[in-house]
Scaffold this motif. Structure first.
Motif, PDB file in Angstrom:
ATOM      1  N   UNK A 105      64.215  87.475  43.072  1.00 45.58           N
ATOM      2  CA  UNK A 105      64.068  86.483  42.011  1.00 45.58           C
ATOM      3  C   UNK A 105      63.959  87.167  40.658  1.00 45.58           C
ATOM      4  N   UNK A 106      64.836  86.748  39.749  1.00 40.86           N
ATOM      5  CA  UNK A 106      64.813  87.265  38.379  1.00 40.86           C
ATOM      6  C   UNK A 106      64.040  86.303  37.487  1.00 40.86           C
ATOM      7  N   UNK A 107      64.348  85.029  37.606  1.00 36.45           N
ATOM      8  CA  UNK A 107      63.668  84.020  36.795  1.00 36.45           C
ATOM      9  C   UNK A 107      63.947  82.640  37.373  1.00 36.45           C
ATOM     10  N   UNK A 108      63.190  81.655  36.899  1.00 40.42           N
ATOM     11  CA  UNK A 108      63.443  80.257  37.224  1.00 40.42           C
ATOM     12  C   UNK A 108      63.598  79.499  35.915  1.00 40.42           C
ATOM     13  N   UNK A 109      64.656  78.684  35.839  1.00 42.30           N
ATOM     14  CA  UNK A 109      64.982  77.977  34.596  1.00 42.30           C
ATOM     15  C   UNK A 109      65.018  76.483  34.867  1.00 42.30           C
ATOM     16  N   UNK A 110      64.371  75.728  34.023  1.00 40.16           N
ATOM     17  CA  UNK A 110      64.444  74.272  34.129  1.00 40.16           C
ATOM     18  C   UNK A 110      65.676  73.790  33.376  1.00 40.16           C
TER      19      UNK A 110
END
Length: 303
Positions: free
Chosen positions: A187-192
């Motif tokens: 996981x690098x990031x989570x974006x909404x």
């Protein structure tokens, strides 16, 4: 009873064999949620003697057109048609789409006024035979009038109402915990995100060294073996609104001249842009998670 059933099937098969389906058939082909489009135009040009052969034409607006040779036969009460990757006559498909080599499983029907072929399709990616296409339904008529009549009367039996109104469906959670192509998703990031139609741009943020990656959405291919350079590569895609969290994977096809595989991803969500630095290698595949949350519509105020 068994004898009667065999006789009935024999008569049904003889009726289909006796009915020659040669000629042009005009219709629609659907694709389930997560596919490139919910609905395409489809045309089959068929010839039939002992076996069946011809061409299939798939259209979508003015941007998609593919013509593929096919062959087939009557198998009991079904008409089975198979496109061949070796018989692609025309291929005008956007570079970020993947054409499907399709198998049709159809049934012939004559309601007195019109003739129909109705059934389902499945297929595999033209670019990678291990990639399975999202299947759908097929309706064809010997005339445009017959097709329009069918669609007016029974449109819901062809077009999945869930795909038409995805906001009304229950949210779906997808498990992304398993390995991917012998690598561990990292996981690098989570974006909404607030839009179902999205774009990503990919470019090398260090010295270009022939890095090559493939991009997957929810473990299904978006684009295969794209070379990363200083010139951004644009990928357009749509997400299924029923799914709460989507997974974008950037899989390193090679590590370039200077390992690891490095790139910059720009996610375009309407007027908003998100920049993410990506590093992938043969042990870890970079994963970006997209959490879909549609923006609430502002209530209109009266003056």
């Amino acid at each position: 009873m068994k004898c009667f059933l065999l006789i009935f099937l024999s008569i049904l098969t003889q009726d289909i064999l006796a009915q020659n389906i040669s000629g042009k058939w005009f219709g629609k082909i659907t694709q389930g949620p997560g596919g490139y489009s919910e609905l395409y135009d489809l045309q089959l040009n068929l010839s039939q003697r002992k076996n069946i052969w011809g061409d299939s034409y798939s259209f979508k607006d003015n941007s998609v057109r593919i013509r593929i040779g096919l062959s087939g036969k009557v198998d009991r009460d079904s008409i089975r048609l198979y496109e061949s990757i070796d018989w692609i006559r025309e291929d005008f498909v956007p570079w970020d789409w993947v054409a499907c080599i399709k198998k049709f499983d159809l049934a012939y029907r004559n309601d007195g006024a019109y003739e129909y072929l109705e059934g389902t399709w499945s297929g595999i990616s033209k670019n990678d035979s291990s990639e399975v296409c999202i299947p759908g339904k097929v309706i064809l008529s010997k005339s445009i009038e017959g097709l329009n009549t069918f669609l007016e009367q029974r449109k819901d039996s062809v077009i999945n109402t869930l795909a038409q109104n995805p906001e009304q469906a229950a949210p779906v959670l997808v498990d992304f915990n398993s390995k991917f192509l012998e690598t561990e998703p990292k996981k690098v990031t989570e974006i909404e995100v607030h839009n179902a139609d999205l774009q990503i741009q990919l470019l090398d943020y260090l010295k270009p060294d022939n890095d090559t990656i493939s991009v997957y959405l929810n473990r299904k291919i978006l684009v295969k073996k794209i070379q990363i350079s200083k010139r951004p590569a644009l990928i357009k895609f749509s997400i299924d609104k029923r799914i709460v969290v989507h997974e974008l994977l950037l899989y390193a096809e090679n590590l370039g001249l200077i390992p690891p595989n490095t790139s910059e991803l720009i996610l375009i969500d309407g007027e908003t842009k998100h920049r993410v630095m990506i590093v992938s290698d043969k042990q870890k595949t970079a994963a970006i998670y997209l959490r879909y949350k549609p923006q609430e519509k502002k209530a209109k105020t009266s003056k």
